[in-house]
Design a protein around this motif. Structure first.
Motif, short mmCIF file in Angstrom:
data_model
loop_
_atom_site.label_atom_id
_atom_site.label_comp_id
_atom_site.label_asym_id
_atom_site.label_seq_id
_atom_site.Cartn_x
_atom_site.Cartn_y
_atom_site.Cartn_z
N ALA A 284 0.85 -1.20 0.00
CA ALA A 284 0.00 0.00 0.00
C ALA A 284 0.89 1.26 0.00
N GLU A 285 2.00 1.21 0.78
CA GLU A 285 2.95 2.34 0.79
C GLU A 285 3.58 2.53 -0.58
N ALA A 286 3.92 1.40 -1.27
CA ALA A 286 4.54 1.48 -2.59
C ALA A 286 3.56 2.03 -3.62
N GLU A 287 2.31 1.63 -3.54
CA GLU A 287 1.32 2.07 -4.53
C GLU A 287 1.06 3.58 -4.46
N LYS A 288 1.37 4.18 -3.30
CA LYS A 288 1.20 5.64 -3.17
C LYS A 288 2.25 6.40 -3.98
N LEU A 289 3.33 5.72 -4.45
CA LEU A 289 4.37 6.37 -5.26
C LEU A 289 3.89 6.64 -6.68
N LEU A 290 2.76 6.06 -7.04
CA LEU A 290 2.24 6.21 -8.41
C LEU A 290 1.10 7.22 -8.43
N PRO A 291 0.91 7.97 -9.53
CA PRO A 291 1.83 7.99 -10.68
C PRO A 291 3.14 8.70 -10.33
N VAL A 292 4.24 8.35 -11.03
CA VAL A 292 5.57 8.88 -10.70
C VAL A 292 5.67 10.33 -11.17
N SER A 293 5.96 11.21 -10.22
CA SER A 293 6.17 12.64 -10.57
C SER A 293 7.64 13.02 -10.40
N ASP A 294 8.28 12.44 -9.40
CA ASP A 294 9.72 12.66 -9.15
C ASP A 294 10.38 11.30 -9.21
N LEU A 295 11.01 11.01 -10.40
CA LEU A 295 11.54 9.66 -10.62
C LEU A 295 12.62 9.31 -9.61
N LYS A 296 13.50 10.21 -9.31
CA LYS A 296 14.60 9.93 -8.39
C LYS A 296 14.09 9.61 -6.99
N ALA A 297 13.15 10.41 -6.53
CA ALA A 297 12.58 10.20 -5.18
C ALA A 297 11.79 8.89 -5.14
N ALA A 298 11.04 8.60 -6.23
CA ALA A 298 10.25 7.37 -6.28
C ALA A 298 11.15 6.15 -6.26
N ALA A 300 14.19 5.87 -4.99
CA ALA A 300 14.80 5.73 -3.67
C ALA A 300 13.78 5.17 -2.67
N ALA A 301 12.57 5.67 -2.74
CA ALA A 301 11.53 5.20 -1.81
C ALA A 301 11.20 3.73 -2.06
N PHE A 302 11.12 3.37 -3.35
CA PHE A 302 10.79 1.97 -3.67
C PHE A 302 11.91 1.04 -3.21
N ARG A 303 13.17 1.51 -3.34
CA ARG A 303 14.30 0.67 -2.91
C ARG A 303 14.20 0.40 -1.41
N SER A 304 13.85 1.42 -0.63
CA SER A 304 13.71 1.25 0.81
C SER A 304 12.57 0.27 1.14
N ILE A 305 11.44 0.45 0.42
CA ILE A 305 10.29 -0.45 0.66
C ILE A 305 10.66 -1.88 0.31
N ILE A 334 7.58 2.13 -12.30
CA ILE A 334 8.79 2.93 -12.10
C ILE A 334 9.79 2.68 -13.22
N GLN A 335 9.93 1.39 -13.62
CA GLN A 335 10.84 1.07 -14.72
C GLN A 335 10.39 1.74 -16.02
N GLU A 336 9.10 1.74 -16.29
CA GLU A 336 8.60 2.38 -17.51
C GLU A 336 8.86 3.88 -17.47
N SER A 337 8.75 4.48 -16.30
CA SER A 337 9.06 5.91 -16.18
C SER A 337 10.53 6.15 -16.46
N GLU A 338 11.40 5.26 -15.99
CA GLU A 338 12.84 5.38 -16.26
C GLU A 338 13.13 5.28 -17.75
N GLU A 339 12.47 4.31 -18.41
CA GLU A 339 12.70 4.13 -19.84
C GLU A 339 12.21 5.35 -20.64
N ALA A 340 11.07 5.89 -20.25
CA ALA A 340 10.55 7.08 -20.94
C ALA A 340 11.51 8.27 -20.77
#
Length: 409
Positions: A284-298, A300-305, A334-340
């Motif tokens: 639930a905490e991870a799903e709050k990262l979407l949609p990605v607005s700040d890729l770098k912050a997202a 880092a947060a996902f790595r911690s989760i 997140i990966q798709e955001s990185e690729e874009a």
């Protein structure tokens, strides 16, 4: 002298009876009046009438044999022929003649009936023999055996045929029963041998099952118990007096193992349900990262989760696909955001996209000029063909332009 329509008495006391062949002497009467003499012999005639009537009823309503009936007719005919009665003796003879005809007809009827019964009995016995011969090849041991016994009872209830026919049919019937009995005996002898072999096999399976009952190697031991169960079923049944005891021991050994495993698994299941609750909170905490607005912050947060996720143990198997699917969905987003982002900032890719767009635009312009020239020259067929080609190039150009927009125009 005294007389009546069928007889008379003369002066000497001689009694006569009138017949178609003339008068016949009936007898002599000296003891009384002529009337008494006629009355006496008339009673004798009535007696013959009664006896003939009784015989007619016996022939008509009872199973009196033809032989006995003819003997009775002959006896009565002798009395009529001796003329010891006064009355219509010719009428009695005619009744006796009719009785002879009736007895002969009945004899022929009985003969025909006996022939029919014999034929029916033959057909019935042939049918019994045919069924017995068919049952002789049956493997429905109980049902076929009971049916053969019933056929024997039916056979006994049927009348005998002539000796030759009856003996031939009985020989076939008896042979079929013997063949069935021989096959059944061989079958059960073989079955006994198989059951003894099954008993030995199941003794070995029980011994292994009992040896495994204390194992705590849950997975491999449970798998081995499944193999033992398959072997048990494949072994067939042992003798009835051994089968239940062997099964109770075999099942009892399994129950000891699986009961112990269930207790351990119950503790593990409680732990896994707690793990599921913790992972549901993380996803639930991870799903709050979407949609990605700040890729770098997202990122880092996902790595911690994800690190916290990996530190949690297993969840119940039936819940695993859903909870892991939700986590993977966030990771893919997140990966798709990185690729874009990479495509947008990659100069080489931008240059290739711009070059392709320029080439397609030149081709579209060239085709348009060719179409205009063909129309001006009145060559509509060529113009139509070029127009269809232009549609395809225009579609490619539209797609290239859309791709170029992803690089920021």
């Amino acid at each position: 002298m005294s007389s009546d329509p069928w007889g008379r008495v003369d002066e000497t006391g001689t009694v006569y009876v009138r017949t178609a062949d003339g008068e016949k002497v009936v007898g002599s009467w000296q003891a009384g009046s002529p009337e008494e003499a006629l009355a006496y012999f008339e009673r004798k005639y009535e007696g013959l009438v009664v006896e003939i009537g009784l015989l007619e009823r016996r022939v008509r309503t009872t199973d009196l044999s033809a032989k006995d009936a003819m003997a009775a007719i002959d006896h009565l005919r002798q009395q009529v022929d001796e003329h010891h009665a006064v009355g219509d003796l010719e009428a009695l003879r005619k009744r006796l003649d009719q009785l002879v005809t009736d007895v002969e007809a009945r004899r022929e009827e009985r003969k025909a009936q006996k022939a029919r019964q014999s034929d029916e009995a033959r057909q019935a016995k042939e049918k019994l023999v045919a069924e017995a011969e068919e049952l002789a090849a049956s493997e429905q041991w109980r049902a076929a055996g009971e049916r053969l016994r019933a056929l024997v009872d039916t056979w006994k209830s049927l009348p005998r045929l002539d000796r030759k026919s009856d003996d031939e049919l009985w020989h076939r019937f008896s042979h079929a029963r013997s063949a069935f009995s021989k096959r059944r005996k061989a079958h059960f002898a073989s079955l006994d041998a198989q059951r003894e072999e099954a008993r030995k096999t199941k003794e070995r399976l029980v011994a292994e099952a009992e040896a495994l009952s204390g194992s705590t190697d849950w997975g491999p031991t449970a798998a081995r118990y499944r193999e033992l169960m398959a072997d048990w079923k494949a072994a067939g049944r042992a003798q009835r007096e051994h089968e239940d005891d062997l099964w109770n021991r075999f099942r009892g050994a399994q129950d000891i193992f699986f009961q112990a495993r269930s207790e351990v698994f119950a503790e593990r299941d409680a732990e896994q349900r707690e793990n599921l609750t913790r992972k549901e909170e993380l996803v639930a905490e991870a799903e709050k990262l979407l949609p990605v607005s700040d890729l770098k912050a997202a990122r880092a947060a996902f790595r911690s989760i994800n690190e916290r996720w990996e530190a949690i143990g297993h969840v119940p198997r039936d819940a695993r696909p859903k909870i892991e699917g939700r986590m993977h969905a966030v990771e893919r987003a997140i990966q798709e955001s990185e690729e874009a982002e990479w495509r947008r900032t990659n100069p080489e890719a931008r240059a290739r996209a711009a070059g392709l767009t320029g080439q397609l635009q030149d081709a579209v312009d060239k085709l348009q000029k060719q179409i205009d020239a063909a129309r001006a020259a009145g060559n509509d067929a060529k113009a139509d063909k070029l127009a269809r080609e232009l549609e395809g190039r225009q579609a490619l150009l539209d797609q290239a332009l859309k791709g170029l927009e992803e690089f920021g125009g």
